[in-house]
Scaffold this motif. Structure first.
Motif, PDB file in Angstrom:
ATOM      1  N   GLN A 198      -9.767   1.433  -8.761  1.00 25.15           N
ATOM      2  CA  GLN A 198      -9.755   0.814  -7.438  1.00 25.15           C
ATOM      3  C   GLN A 198     -11.060   1.176  -6.699  1.00 25.15           C
ATOM      4  O   GLN A 198     -11.692   0.332  -6.104  1.00 25.15           O
ATOM      5  N   LYS A 202       1.431   2.309  -7.090  1.00 21.87           N
ATOM      6  CA  LYS A 202       0.804   1.504  -8.162  1.00 21.87           C
ATOM      7  C   LYS A 202      -0.300   2.267  -8.877  1.00 21.87           C
ATOM      8  O   LYS A 202      -0.307   2.383 -10.098  1.00 21.87           O
ATOM      9  N   THR A 203      -1.246   2.789  -8.088  1.00 22.54           N
ATOM     10  CA  THR A 203      -2.369   3.519  -8.685  1.00 22.54           C
ATOM     11  C   THR A 203      -1.859   4.756  -9.418  1.00 22.54           C
ATOM     12  O   THR A 203      -2.286   5.054 -10.541  1.00 22.54           O
ATOM     13  N   THR A 204      -0.922   5.455  -8.795  1.00 22.46           N
ATOM     14  CA  THR A 204      -0.371   6.655  -9.427  1.00 22.46           C
ATOM     15  C   THR A 204       0.212   6.315 -10.803  1.00 22.46           C
ATOM     16  O   THR A 204      -0.016   7.027 -11.778  1.00 22.46           O
ATOM     17  N   SER A 256       0.834  -1.197   0.000  1.00 21.55           N
ATOM     18  CA  SER A 256       0.000   0.000   0.000  1.00 21.55           C
ATOM     19  C   SER A 256       0.876   1.257   0.000  1.00 21.55           C
ATOM     20  O   SER A 256       1.853   1.336   0.731  1.00 21.55           O
ATOM     21  N   GLY A 257       0.522   2.204  -0.858  1.00 18.15           N
ATOM     22  CA  GLY A 257       1.254   3.463  -0.891  1.00 18.15           C
ATOM     23  C   GLY A 257       2.526   3.430  -1.722  1.00 18.15           C
ATOM     24  O   GLY A 257       3.290   4.393  -1.736  1.00 18.15           O
TER      25      GLY A 257
HETATM   26  N1  ATP Z   1      -3.579  13.225  -5.016  1.00 17.64           N
HETATM   27  C1  ATP Z   1      -2.604  12.957  -4.147  1.00 17.64           C
HETATM   28  N2  ATP Z   1      -2.076  13.931  -3.368  1.00 17.64           N
HETATM   29  C2  ATP Z   1      -1.059  13.685  -2.512  1.00 17.64           C
HETATM   30  N3  ATP Z   1      -0.509  12.485  -2.339  1.00 17.64           N
HETATM   31  C3  ATP Z   1      -0.980  11.461  -3.076  1.00 17.64           C
HETATM   32  C4  ATP Z   1      -2.061  11.641  -4.015  1.00 17.64           C
HETATM   33  N4  ATP Z   1      -2.316  10.440  -4.593  1.00 17.64           N
HETATM   34  C5  ATP Z   1      -1.466   9.573  -4.045  1.00 17.64           C
HETATM   35  N5  ATP Z   1      -0.655  10.167  -3.140  1.00 17.64           N
HETATM   36  C6  ATP Z   1       0.426   9.528  -2.361  1.00 17.64           C
HETATM   37  O1  ATP Z   1       1.294   8.881  -3.256  1.00 17.64           O
HETATM   38  C7  ATP Z   1       1.701   7.628  -2.747  1.00 17.64           C
HETATM   39  C8  ATP Z   1       1.356   6.533  -3.725  1.00 17.64           C
HETATM   40  O2  ATP Z   1      -0.050   6.398  -3.754  1.00 17.64           O
HETATM   41  P1  ATP Z   1      -0.783   5.319  -4.639  1.00 17.64           P
HETATM   42  O3  ATP Z   1      -2.249   5.578  -4.544  1.00 17.64           O
HETATM   43  O4  ATP Z   1      -0.184   5.307  -5.990  1.00 17.64           O
HETATM   44  O5  ATP Z   1      -0.397   3.968  -3.871  1.00 17.64           O
HETATM   45  P2  ATP Z   1      -0.861   2.470  -4.164  1.00 17.64           P
HETATM   46  O6  ATP Z   1       0.376   1.675  -4.391  1.00 17.64           O
HETATM   47  O7  ATP Z   1      -1.896   2.455  -5.217  1.00 17.64           O
HETATM   48  O8  ATP Z   1      -1.472   2.049  -2.744  1.00 17.64           O
HETATM   49  P3  ATP Z   1      -2.765   1.137  -2.387  1.00 17.64           P
HETATM   50  O9  ATP Z   1      -2.316  -0.299  -2.515  1.00 17.64           O
HETATM   51  O10 ATP Z   1      -3.048   1.497  -0.969  1.00 17.64           O
HETATM   52  O11 ATP Z   1      -3.884   1.491  -3.319  1.00 17.64           O
HETATM   53  C9  ATP Z   1       1.024   7.472  -1.387  1.00 17.64           C
HETATM   54  O12 ATP Z   1       1.921   7.826  -0.379  1.00 17.64           O
HETATM   55  C10 ATP Z   1      -0.132   8.450  -1.462  1.00 17.64           C
HETATM   56  O13 ATP Z   1      -0.454   8.941  -0.179  1.00 17.64           O
END
Ligand code: ATP
Ligand code: MG
Length: 397
Positions: free
Chosen positions: A83, A43-45, A39-40
């Protein structure tokens, strides 16, 4: 260059935090690529950047032969399962699925292009404006029906097509969201944890069905998950991401067997890989001491470079050997699930716990003393602080 190509992508939120740091990735046409990370990790980004829902600070993205880094989302021709998916609450499941096809006359355009390619008369709205016979509405409807039926069958939602999202379960809603992406013709399908709301059984069957459908259609999928089982079973290749860094890319078994660093080693495998503290032996720099035992490594490597550092011996539970030599330990417990036995022992000198998994009868009982050894043809040794690989049986021999 891959069909989807990311070159040196970086993304910062609020100009201090690197959500993505210099990520490069090539995904082939027709490939099922899994992005795996906690998590974090970003991936989503990353897939939002590919979809055009986030702008990148740095780097280049291309799909096919088009550089799309600055294209608006609507012009990238990617389908995404979010998601946090949302369905149209006032439409039936069927109409939710049909929506992406009707939107912007996509299906009509496809049919028109197909009929041109087949040499039959072109027939959609375009054809009409060109003075040609339009495709009959009924024909478009039939195509929509056929596609929806195929996807609904695969996702086991055929019997809920006439209901509204408020009248179906969370798992069913998630499958409708997945269906809504699959129903479209797109260059790339981006899926963000699309099976996370399904129960274990449905999840495992949908995994297989989705993979089969992807192969049959030859579509390119980038699939995000934090579930290593999903990654291992579905991915043609996987990419492990942590703290915005894409750490290792490879075929699932290669990554499992030859992790580049301790994070990758510990993230893959269930039960997790055993991590046992070790030090280069004072007397012999080709030996590692763990649990009071001097372990001789094959090939007599010179480990003086990491002398004095804390090392981690990474030993898969299936590679733990209980035999007539090794570190002294006591058997803490033995559990059996079906024919698989889980044996946990604790090293007497350091009180570290090691778990062994085997399908063979070992005759080991709780409370007895044993000697523990790693299987030396599968052992990896990392430096604890940097998490970097120091010695690996597979790579050094
Ligand atoms: N719009 C935003 N503004 C500020 N920080 C963000 C934003 N979107 C994501 N982040 C930060 O960027 C990092 C990566 O987030 P992301 O959503 O890509 O993680 P992830 O791997 O998809 O996690 P998860 O498995 O929980 O969905 C995290 O620390 C998150 O808090
Ligand atoms: Mg996410």
């Amino acid at each position: 260059m891959g069909f989807v190509s990311l070159q040196n992508i970086s993304k910062t939120f609020g100009n201090k935090f690197n959500a993505l740091d210099n990520v490069s990735l090539e995904v082939d046409k027709g490939e099922f690529f899994v992005l795996l990370g906690p998590s974090g990790s970003g991936k989503t980004t990353l897939i939002r950047c590919i979809a055009g829902l986030e702008t990148v600070d740095d780097g280049r993205i291309s799909i096919g032969d088009r550089v799309i880094t600055d294209f608006p989302a609507g012009e990238r021709n990617v389908a995404m399962v979010f998601q946090n998916y949302a369905l149209y609450p006032f439409l039936t499941v069927y109409d939710n699925l049909a929506f992406p096809l009707k939107a912007r006359g996509r299906l009509k355009r496809t049919l028109w292009a197909e009929s041109l390619a087949n040499g039959t008369s072109p027939t959609t709205g375009f054809g009409y404006s060109l003075g040609l016979n339009p495709i009959k509405r009924s024909e478009v409807k039939r195509h929509i029906r056929e596609r929806i039926d195929r996807v609904a069958e695969m996702l086991q939602i055929t019997d809920i097509l006439e209901r509204k999202p408020g009248q179906i379960s969370g798992g069913q809603r998630q499958r409708v969201a997945l269906g809504r992406a699959l129903i479209r013709e797109a260059n790339v399908y981006l899926m963000d944890e699309p099976l996370s709301n399904l129960d274990a059984k449905l999840r495992s069957s949908t995994r297989v069905e989705l993979k089969n459908l992807q192969k049959k259609l030859g579509i390119t999928v980038i699939y995000v998950t934090h579930d290593q089982i999903e990654a291992m079973t579905m991915g043609d290749r996987i990419g492990v991401i942590n703290k915005g860094h894409l750490i290792q890319i490879g075929k699932p078994l290669d990554v499992y067997n030859m992790p580049d660093n301790l994070f990758v080693a510990s993230f893959l495998g269930d039960p997790p890989i055993n991590q046992v503290d070790g030090k280069v032996s004072e007397k012999d720099k080709s030996k590692i001491t763990f649990g009071g035992f001097d372990l001789k490594l094959p090939g007599k490597p010179d480990l003086s470079g990491v002398s004095g550092k804390t090392l981690k011996l990474a030993i898969r539970p299936e590679d733990v050997e209980l035999g007539d030599h090794g570190a002294s330990a006591r058997v803490l417990f033995v559990r059996s699930i079906g024919r698989t036995h889980y044996i946990s022992v604790v090293l007497q000198e350091t009180e570290e716990m090691i778990t062994k998994v085997t399908t063979e009868e070992t005759g080991v009982t709780e409370g007895t003393d044993v000697l523990v050894m790693p299987n030396l043809s599968h052992l990896d040794v990392f430096e604890k602080d940097s998490e970097e690989l120091v010695w690996s049986a597979k790579r050094n021999h």
